[in-house]
Scaffold this motif. Sequence first.
Motif, PDB file in Angstrom:
ATOM      1  N   ASP A  75      15.521 -13.373  -0.128  1.00  0.00           N
ATOM      2  CA  ASP A  75      15.773 -12.265  -1.299  1.00  0.00           C
ATOM      3  C   ASP A  75      16.807 -12.949  -2.048  1.00  0.00           C
ATOM      4  N   ARG A  76      16.489 -12.855  -3.400  1.00  0.00           N
ATOM      5  CA  ARG A  76      17.756 -13.542  -4.309  1.00  0.00           C
ATOM      6  C   ARG A  76      18.776 -12.608  -4.846  1.00  0.00           C
ATOM      7  N   ARG A  77      18.685 -11.382  -4.504  1.00  0.00           N
ATOM      8  CA  ARG A  77      19.853 -10.398  -4.717  1.00  0.00           C
ATOM      9  C   ARG A  77      21.112 -10.832  -3.717  1.00  0.00           C
ATOM     10  N   PRO A  78      22.210 -10.353  -4.151  1.00  0.00           N
ATOM     11  CA  PRO A  78      23.401 -10.370  -3.389  1.00  0.00           C
ATOM     12  C   PRO A  78      23.158  -9.833  -2.088  1.00  0.00           C
ATOM     13  N   TYR A  79      23.814 -10.313  -1.075  1.00  0.00           N
ATOM     14  CA  TYR A  79      23.898  -9.843   0.310  1.00  0.00           C
ATOM     15  C   TYR A  79      23.959  -8.277   0.622  1.00  0.00           C
ATOM     16  N   TYR A  80      24.510  -7.744  -0.063  1.00  0.00           N
ATOM     17  CA  TYR A  80      24.972  -6.382  -0.031  1.00  0.00           C
ATOM     18  C   TYR A  80      23.931  -5.465  -0.548  1.00  0.00           C
ATOM     19  N   SER A  81      22.859  -5.900  -0.863  1.00  0.00           N
ATOM     20  CA  SER A  81      21.768  -5.123  -1.888  1.00  0.00           C
ATOM     21  C   SER A  81      20.668  -4.489  -1.022  1.00  0.00           C
ATOM     22  N   GLY A  82      20.907  -4.842   0.213  1.00  0.00           N
ATOM     23  CA  GLY A  82      19.885  -3.963   1.174  1.00  0.00           C
ATOM     24  C   GLY A  82      18.380  -4.628   1.235  1.00  0.00           C
ATOM     25  N   ILE A  83      17.601  -3.940   1.848  1.00  0.00           N
ATOM     26  CA  ILE A  83      16.318  -4.345   1.798  1.00  0.00           C
ATOM     27  C   ILE A  83      15.439  -4.045   1.064  1.00  0.00           C
ATOM     28  N   SER A  84      14.525  -4.840   0.470  1.00  0.00           N
ATOM     29  CA  SER A  84      13.467  -4.708  -0.628  1.00  0.00           C
ATOM     30  C   SER A  84      12.039  -5.164  -0.242  1.00  0.00           C
ATOM     31  N   TYR A  85      11.238  -4.314  -0.429  1.00  0.00           N
ATOM     32  CA  TYR A  85       9.746  -4.924   0.066  1.00  0.00           C
ATOM     33  C   TYR A  85       9.121  -5.429  -1.356  1.00  0.00           C
ATOM     34  N   TYR A  86       9.721  -5.355  -2.474  1.00  0.00           N
ATOM     35  CA  TYR A  86       9.168  -5.886  -3.639  1.00  0.00           C
ATOM     36  C   TYR A  86       8.886  -7.543  -3.756  1.00  0.00           C
ATOM     37  N   THR A  87       7.726  -7.956  -3.958  1.00  0.00           N
ATOM     38  CA  THR A  87       7.650  -9.427  -3.936  1.00  0.00           C
ATOM     39  C   THR A  87       8.805 -10.180  -5.071  1.00  0.00           C
ATOM     40  N   GLU A  88       8.709  -9.373  -6.187  1.00  0.00           N
ATOM     41  CA  GLU A  88       9.430  -9.824  -7.168  1.00  0.00           C
ATOM     42  C   GLU A  88      11.149 -10.250  -6.816  1.00  0.00           C
ATOM     43  N   VAL A  89      11.484  -9.596  -5.831  1.00  0.00           N
ATOM     44  CA  VAL A  89      12.897  -9.985  -5.810  1.00  0.00           C
ATOM     45  C   VAL A  89      13.253 -11.071  -4.640  1.00  0.00           C
ATOM     46  N   TYR A  90      11.922 -11.690  -4.284  1.00  0.00           N
ATOM     47  CA  TYR A  90      12.010 -12.610  -3.217  1.00  0.00           C
ATOM     48  C   TYR A  90      11.809 -14.081  -4.085  1.00  0.00           C
ATOM     49  N   ASP A  91      12.740 -15.075  -3.764  1.00  0.00           N
ATOM     50  CA  ASP A  91      12.428 -16.428  -4.246  1.00  0.00           C
ATOM     51  C   ASP A  91      12.225 -17.268  -3.171  1.00  0.00           C
ATOM     52  N   TYR A  92      12.018 -18.592  -3.307  1.00  0.00           N
ATOM     53  CA  TYR A  92      11.843 -19.845  -2.406  1.00  0.00           C
ATOM     54  C   TYR A  92      11.037 -19.505  -1.326  1.00  0.00           C
ATOM     55  N   TRP A  93       9.696 -19.349  -1.777  1.00  0.00           N
ATOM     56  CA  TRP A  93       8.775 -19.338  -0.799  1.00  0.00           C
ATOM     57  C   TRP A  93       8.420 -20.572  -0.155  1.00  0.00           C
ATOM     58  N   GLY A  94       8.056 -20.208   1.400  1.00  0.00           N
ATOM     59  CA  GLY A  94       7.629 -21.463   1.926  1.00  0.00           C
ATOM     60  C   GLY A  94       6.225 -21.730   1.794  1.00  0.00           C
ATOM     61  N   GLN A  95       5.689 -22.876   2.577  1.00  0.00           N
ATOM     62  CA  GLN A  95       4.237 -23.284   2.377  1.00  0.00           C
ATOM     63  C   GLN A  95       3.174 -22.403   3.066  1.00  0.00           C
ATOM     64  N   GLY A  96       3.553 -21.525   3.995  1.00  0.00           N
ATOM     65  CA  GLY A  96       2.814 -20.750   4.905  1.00  0.00           C
ATOM     66  C   GLY A  96       2.165 -21.124   5.897  1.00  0.00           C
ATOM     67  N   THR A  97       1.968 -20.418   6.966  1.00  0.00           N
ATOM     68  CA  THR A  97       1.278 -20.677   8.188  1.00  0.00           C
ATOM     69  C   THR A  97       0.089 -19.747   8.330  1.00  0.00           C
ATOM     70  N   GLN A  98      -1.066 -20.356   8.834  1.00  0.00           N
ATOM     71  CA  GLN A  98      -2.286 -19.720   9.012  1.00  0.00           C
ATOM     72  C   GLN A  98      -2.050 -18.748  10.179  1.00  0.00           C
ATOM     73  N   VAL A  99      -2.342 -17.309  10.349  1.00  0.00           N
ATOM     74  CA  VAL A  99      -2.674 -16.888  11.587  1.00  0.00           C
ATOM     75  C   VAL A  99      -4.013 -16.083  11.223  1.00  0.00           C
ATOM     76  N   THR A 100      -4.762 -16.354  12.343  1.00  0.00           N
ATOM     77  CA  THR A 100      -6.352 -16.078  12.507  1.00  0.00           C
ATOM     78  C   THR A 100      -6.372 -15.182  13.766  1.00  0.00           C
ATOM     79  N   VAL A 101      -6.821 -13.828  13.675  1.00  0.00           N
ATOM     80  CA  VAL A 101      -6.994 -13.212  14.898  1.00  0.00           C
ATOM     81  C   VAL A 101      -8.545 -12.873  14.966  1.00  0.00           C
ATOM     82  N   SER A 102      -9.066 -13.189  15.830  1.00  0.00           N
ATOM     83  CA  SER A 102     -10.497 -13.143  16.377  1.00  0.00           C
ATOM     84  C   SER A 102     -10.838 -11.891  17.007  1.00  0.00           C
ATOM     85  N   SER A 103     -11.898 -10.985  16.669  1.00  0.00           N
ATOM     86  CA  SER A 103     -12.376 -10.156  17.388  1.00  0.00           C
ATOM     87  C   SER A 103     -13.063 -10.123  18.834  1.00  0.00           C
TER      88      SER A 103
END
Length: 127
Positions: free
Chosen positions: A99-127
């Motif tokens: 989250d790129r905002r100051p630490y006191y900003s609380g939690i946001s679920y908006y993608t736009e406030v997050y920076d610096y994404w990782g490369q990702g890890t694949q999760v596959t759940v089979s039925s």
Amino acid sequence: QVQLVESGGGLVQAGGSLRLSCAASGVPFSRKTMGWFRQAPGKEREFVAAITYSGGSTYYTDSVKGRFTISRDNAKNTVYLQMNSLKPEDTAVYYCAVDRRPYYSGISYYTEVYDYWGQGTQVTVSS
């Protein structure tokens, strides 16, 4: 520079568990809210969970409440996502982000406030 490295993904049967980790560097980790997001094929990236800088507050999207747990270890600059009772619909690439905002900003679920994404890890759940 900022680097986020996710790990822990894999293939698991429905009902199984996985624990994702995200190691951060180049960012004041202990003063940043961290989030987990996921993106399934053909779908937009969606919020999964977030945790405040101290770990004192967490927030989850409704579909994972009671099954997933986000936590952090500021001494290790790492955030975790424990995923239990996995369902096929949890299949996606999972990303952590800062989250790129100051630490006191609380939690946001908006993608736009997050920076610096990782490369990702694949999760596959089979039925």
